[in-house]
Design a protein around this motif. Structure first.
Motif, PDB file in Angstrom:
ATOM      1  N   THR A  43      23.375 -57.708-108.523  1.00 53.15           N
ATOM      2  CA  THR A  43      21.884 -58.253-108.237  1.00 53.15           C
ATOM      3  C   THR A  43      21.581 -58.736-109.656  1.00 53.15           C
ATOM      4  N   THR A  44      21.626 -58.088-110.734  1.00 52.92           N
ATOM      5  CA  THR A  44      21.448 -58.416-112.300  1.00 52.92           C
ATOM      6  C   THR A  44      22.030 -59.611-112.465  1.00 52.92           C
ATOM      7  N   ALA A  45      23.493 -59.858-112.153  1.00 48.09           N
ATOM      8  CA  ALA A  45      24.075 -60.800-112.561  1.00 48.09           C
ATOM      9  C   ALA A  45      23.681 -62.137-111.877  1.00 48.09           C
ATOM     10  N   LEU A  46      23.507 -62.171-110.733  1.00 45.28           N
ATOM     11  CA  LEU A  46      23.050 -63.370-109.801  1.00 45.28           C
ATOM     12  C   LEU A  46      21.553 -63.795-110.306  1.00 45.28           C
ATOM     13  N   GLU A  47      20.858 -62.670-110.754  1.00 45.13           N
ATOM     14  CA  GLU A  47      19.516 -62.834-111.257  1.00 45.13           C
ATOM     15  C   GLU A  47      19.358 -63.837-112.440  1.00 45.13           C
ATOM     16  N   GLU A  48      20.489 -63.526-113.376  1.00 39.35           N
ATOM     17  CA  GLU A  48      20.498 -64.259-114.492  1.00 39.35           C
ATOM     18  C   GLU A  48      21.251 -65.721-114.296  1.00 39.35           C
ATOM     19  N   LEU A  49      22.198 -65.571-113.310  1.00 37.99           N
ATOM     20  CA  LEU A  49      22.795 -66.989-113.269  1.00 37.99           C
ATOM     21  C   LEU A  49      22.267 -67.857-112.557  1.00 37.99           C
ATOM     22  N   LEU A  95      26.533 -68.774 -97.006  1.00 36.12           N
ATOM     23  CA  LEU A  95      25.333 -68.313 -97.604  1.00 36.12           C
ATOM     24  C   LEU A  95      24.012 -68.982 -96.772  1.00 36.12           C
ATOM     25  N   GLN A  96      23.592 -67.988 -96.234  1.00 36.54           N
ATOM     26  CA  GLN A  96      22.320 -68.261 -95.134  1.00 36.54           C
ATOM     27  C   GLN A  96      20.982 -68.633 -95.882  1.00 36.54           C
ATOM     28  N   ASP A  97      20.794 -67.760 -96.950  1.00 36.54           N
ATOM     29  CA  ASP A  97      19.474 -67.894 -97.294  1.00 36.54           C
ATOM     30  C   ASP A  97      19.463 -68.349 -99.179  1.00 36.54           C
ATOM     31  N   THR A  98      18.883 -69.080 -99.473  1.00 36.61           N
ATOM     32  CA  THR A  98      19.037 -69.621-100.962  1.00 36.61           C
ATOM     33  C   THR A  98      17.647 -69.493-101.509  1.00 36.61           C
ATOM     34  N   SER A  99      16.649 -69.102-100.717  1.00 36.72           N
ATOM     35  CA  SER A  99      15.373 -68.970-101.184  1.00 36.72           C
ATOM     36  C   SER A  99      15.039 -67.683-101.852  1.00 36.72           C
ATOM     37  N   SER A 100      15.850 -66.631-101.739  1.00 35.22           N
ATOM     38  CA  SER A 100      15.729 -65.460-102.449  1.00 35.22           C
ATOM     39  C   SER A 100      16.992 -64.877-103.126  1.00 35.22           C
ATOM     40  N   LEU A 101      16.612 -64.324-103.975  1.00 36.55           N
ATOM     41  CA  LEU A 101      17.559 -63.391-104.811  1.00 36.55           C
ATOM     42  C   LEU A 101      18.511 -62.520-103.760  1.00 36.55           C
ATOM     43  N   GLY A 102      17.944 -61.860-102.984  1.00 37.92           N
ATOM     44  CA  GLY A 102      18.580 -60.947-102.064  1.00 37.92           C
ATOM     45  C   GLY A 102      19.356 -61.798-101.213  1.00 37.92           C
ATOM     46  N   GLY A 103      19.242 -63.111-100.655  1.00 37.05           N
ATOM     47  CA  GLY A 103      20.057 -63.557 -99.866  1.00 37.05           C
ATOM     48  C   GLY A 103      21.565 -64.057-100.692  1.00 37.05           C
ATOM     49  N   LEU A 104      21.362 -64.166-101.849  1.00 34.79           N
ATOM     50  CA  LEU A 104      22.535 -64.406-102.690  1.00 34.79           C
ATOM     51  C   LEU A 104      23.229 -63.069-102.955  1.00 34.79           C
ATOM     52  N   VAL A 105      22.724 -61.991-102.910  1.00 33.73           N
ATOM     53  CA  VAL A 105      23.420 -60.833-103.143  1.00 33.73           C
ATOM     54  C   VAL A 105      24.045 -60.267-101.773  1.00 33.73           C
ATOM     55  N   LEU A 148      18.269 -52.124-104.542  1.00 28.54           N
ATOM     56  CA  LEU A 148      17.809 -53.540-104.449  1.00 28.54           C
ATOM     57  C   LEU A 148      16.367 -53.390-104.384  1.00 28.54           C
ATOM     58  N   ILE A 149      15.624 -52.587-103.976  1.00 28.44           N
ATOM     59  CA  ILE A 149      14.068 -52.333-103.931  1.00 28.44           C
ATOM     60  C   ILE A 149      13.965 -52.195-105.688  1.00 28.44           C
ATOM     61  N   GLY A 150      14.582 -51.242-106.179  1.00 22.91           N
ATOM     62  CA  GLY A 150      14.366 -51.206-107.779  1.00 22.91           C
ATOM     63  C   GLY A 150      14.462 -52.619-108.444  1.00 22.91           C
ATOM     64  N   LYS A 151      15.156 -53.718-107.964  1.00 23.40           N
ATOM     65  CA  LYS A 151      14.995 -54.747-108.494  1.00 23.40           C
ATOM     66  C   LYS A 151      13.982 -55.900-107.998  1.00 23.40           C
ATOM     67  N   LEU A 166      37.983 -60.318-108.580  1.00 25.77           N
ATOM     68  CA  LEU A 166      36.883 -61.228-107.935  1.00 25.77           C
ATOM     69  C   LEU A 166      35.600 -61.447-108.220  1.00 25.77           C
ATOM     70  N   LEU A 167      35.111 -60.428-108.719  1.00 26.87           N
ATOM     71  CA  LEU A 167      33.575 -60.236-109.250  1.00 26.87           C
ATOM     72  C   LEU A 167      33.439 -60.165-110.769  1.00 26.87           C
ATOM     73  N   GLY A 168      34.564 -60.087-111.629  1.00 18.42           N
ATOM     74  CA  GLY A 168      33.837 -59.879-112.916  1.00 18.42           C
ATOM     75  C   GLY A 168      33.430 -61.088-113.605  1.00 18.42           C
ATOM     76  N   PRO A 169      33.717 -62.232-113.337  1.00 15.63           N
ATOM     77  CA  PRO A 169      33.033 -63.261-114.075  1.00 15.63           C
ATOM     78  C   PRO A 169      31.585 -63.306-113.578  1.00 15.63           C
ATOM     79  N   ALA A 170      31.393 -63.379-112.210  1.00 17.24           N
ATOM     80  CA  ALA A 170      29.984 -63.055-111.665  1.00 17.24           C
ATOM     81  C   ALA A 170      29.094 -61.910-112.105  1.00 17.24           C
ATOM     82  N   LEU A 171      29.873 -61.078-112.486  1.00 19.98           N
ATOM     83  CA  LEU A 171      28.884 -59.678-113.167  1.00 19.98           C
ATOM     84  C   LEU A 171      28.896 -59.626-114.621  1.00 19.98           C
ATOM     85  N   GLN A 172      29.383 -60.882-114.878  1.00 24.60           N
ATOM     86  CA  GLN A 172      29.338 -61.283-116.471  1.00 24.60           C
ATOM     87  C   GLN A 172      29.736 -60.052-117.329  1.00 24.60           C
TER      88      GLN A 172
END
Length: 532
Positions: free
Chosen positions: A39-45, A72-82, A151-154, A476-482
């Motif tokens: 969640t943190t990484a996608l928020e930054e990217l 990817l069904q919902d691009t309007s929110s960060l939660g959809g990306l997660v 997720l609620i904490g974000k 698989l997730l290293g680059p996305a997680l920065q």
């Protein structure tokens, strides 16, 4: 009657939690921590709506993304990306956790003879199974709730957060039931895990094939997969909680059938009769015995990867077609080399994933040594003229060479189908075989870690599975997680050259590291005592 059958369940739950006091917290921290960090990484990217919308266009038009991550069904929110980036893998990992926990506290206990001893006390017939289900199912639910709270904490929507967390937990519940049932089938815990793992693989393929098929294809295949059900929940979108009822019904049905079967069989026996083998012939040598023990797994994995390669090979041509059908996407792809570059990137990603999957087979094959040792079958064998090195080598050879066979099967599936669809079989087939086999040195490194642990620290051989999991996540997730580059470099698969730019240098280094680890394992086993 039911109360009598469950006598002692509480004590067995406490015993299981005590035995797993290290393993379960690691699983919980891993799955919840990755959820938070993703969640943190996608928020930054992807900070702007425009960047998220562009990601949605690209991801949903790429068969590789669809097969691995779903739509990817919902691009309007960060939660959809997660939910898109982590949902499939979260379900995959929690399924593995549930399978291992249930088998460990049911079939493995029967195989070791401890269930029979416990049953001689004041313990009900259903208590061991009930305790395993409570521990695995309860851990799954705890992980789901903690993921939701993370997720609620974000500052994400609470309803969507709980839809995501409970969808992950639902996969754990389903495979708790699956493992409870497979534990009744075989007398061997390894076979029980293999059957459950095979079911997971098949259902994952159904999801991948359905997602990659596109709108005009058989998307209904995803409804045959528990991981596919998590996608249909549509977390942070429609939040369709009713889909979770399917998982709950499957869990109740599987556990109920398992409880019925428990009372219809003897302790230590399974529904599938054990086939007795020949006393002579090829089994008269260490390598003959290793072949006898390893061939079923090798053949099964080879056929499974052949099917996987065939499925992904069949959708590769559609990757290039998408560029022609989508002008906006075509402009983006043209900047990175055109449709051919997109197809090459697809195969680079798929072959890397196939290499990661193959490393699971290698670890399983190597750890058969530990299974033979703790089951008291190694000691009488080593009391004969069979040397320790010869015994270890017999299994190590099948693990290392078997990995090549499994990867070659995957490359064969990729090359045959894609080559026939492009009318260029003579060129494509060798390329795909090569692209698959270059993953082998990295898989050997992970097998070397498993053998080194077996030889030097046998009580920690289970850490081998953690090595596989961490390597998969980093790759698989290293680059996305920065993640820092030094962390990414820890995973051996990050050093494998990407198709089609294959060079020998990194492969030789990886082979050298694997050789050192294997030598350490051989030397360690030669000097230590056999343990139980």
């Amino acid at each position: 009657m039911i109360g009598t059958a469950l006598i002692g369940t509480g004590h067995l739950v406490r015993l299981a939690l005590r035995r797993d006091r290290i393993l379960l917290p690691i699983w919980i921290l891993f799955l919840v921590g990755i959820t938070y960090s993703t969640t943190t990484a996608l928020e930054e990217l992807y900070k702007t709506p425009e960047s998220r919308a562009l990601l949605g266009v690209t991801a949903n038009a790429n068969s590789a993304f669809l097969a691995m991550l779903g739509p990817l069904q919902d691009t309007s929110s960060l939660g959809g990306l997660v939910a898109w980036r982590w949902g499939v893998f979260s379900g995959l990992f929690i399924a593995i956790m549930a399978m291992l926990v249930v088998t460990r506290h049911t079939r493995a206990e029967e195989e070791a003879g401890r269930t029979e001893l416990i049953s001689a006390t004041v313990v009900g017939r259903h208590a061991p199974l009930a305790a395993a289900v409570i521990v695995a199912g309860g851990t799954s639910l705890l992980i789901g709730v903690l993921q939701a709270l993370a997720l609620i904490g974000k500052d994400l929507d609470a309803t969507g957060a709980f839809a995501f967390g409970l969808s992950t937990a639902s996969v754990g519940l389903v495979f708790t039931g699956v493992s409870a049932f497979t534990a009744q089938l075989s007398e061997n815990s390894r076979v029980s895990n293999a059957i459950a793992g095979g079911f997971l693989g098949v259902t994952y393929l159904f999801r991948a094939a359905g997602d990659a098929a596109g709108e005009s294809g058989p998307q209904w295949l995803t409804w045959f997969s528990p991981i596919g059900w998590t996608e249909h929940v549509r977390s942070f979108g429609d939040d369709r909680f009713w889909v979770l009822g399917i998982s709950l019904a499957a869990f109740v049905l599987l556990v109920g059938v398992s409880a019925y079967v428990v009372t219809r069989r003897d302790v230590g026996l399974g529904l599938l009769a054990t086939r007795l083998g020949p006393a002579g012939g090829t089994i008269g040598t260490p390598f003959g015995l290793a072949w006898r023990l390893q061939k079923g797994s090798l053949i099964g994995w080879s056929l499974a990867l052949l099917v996987v390669g065939t499925i992904y090979g069949s959708v590769a041509q559609a990757v290039g077609q998408m560029v022609q059908d989508n002008p906006a996407l075509g402009q983006i792809v043209q900047q990175i080399g055109g449709a051919d570059a997109m197809v090459d990137a697809f195969f680079a990603t798929i072959t890397q994933m196939l290499g990661l999957i193959t490393s699971i087979y290698l670890v399983q094959a190597v750890l058969r040594l530990r299974s033979e040792e703790t089951s008291f079958r190694a000691e009488p064998l080593l009391a004969t003229p069979v040397s320790r090195w010869g015994w270890v080598a017999s299994h190590a050879v099948f693990a290392l060479a078997g990995g090549a066979v499994v990867l070659a099967s995957a490359g064969l599936g990729l090359g045959l189908v894609h080559g026939l669809r492009t009318d260029d079989l003579g060129t494509v087939l060798p390329q795909m075989l090569g692209a698959a086999l270059v993953q082998l040195p990295a898989a050997w490194v992970i097998a070397g870690v498993a053998l080194a642990l077996f030889g030097l620290f046998p009580q920690f051989t289970g850490v081998s599975w953690a090595v596989v999991s961490v390597s998969l996540v980093i790759t698989l997730l290293g680059p996305a997680l920065q993640l820092d580059q030094w962390i990414i470099d820890v995973a051996p698969f990050t050093h494998v050259p990407k198709y089609p730019d294959i060079v020998a240098g990194p492969l030789l280094w990886l082979t050298g590291v694997a050789a050192v680890l294997l030598a350490a394992g051989f030397a360690g086993f030669r000097r230590r005592d056999l343990t139980t």
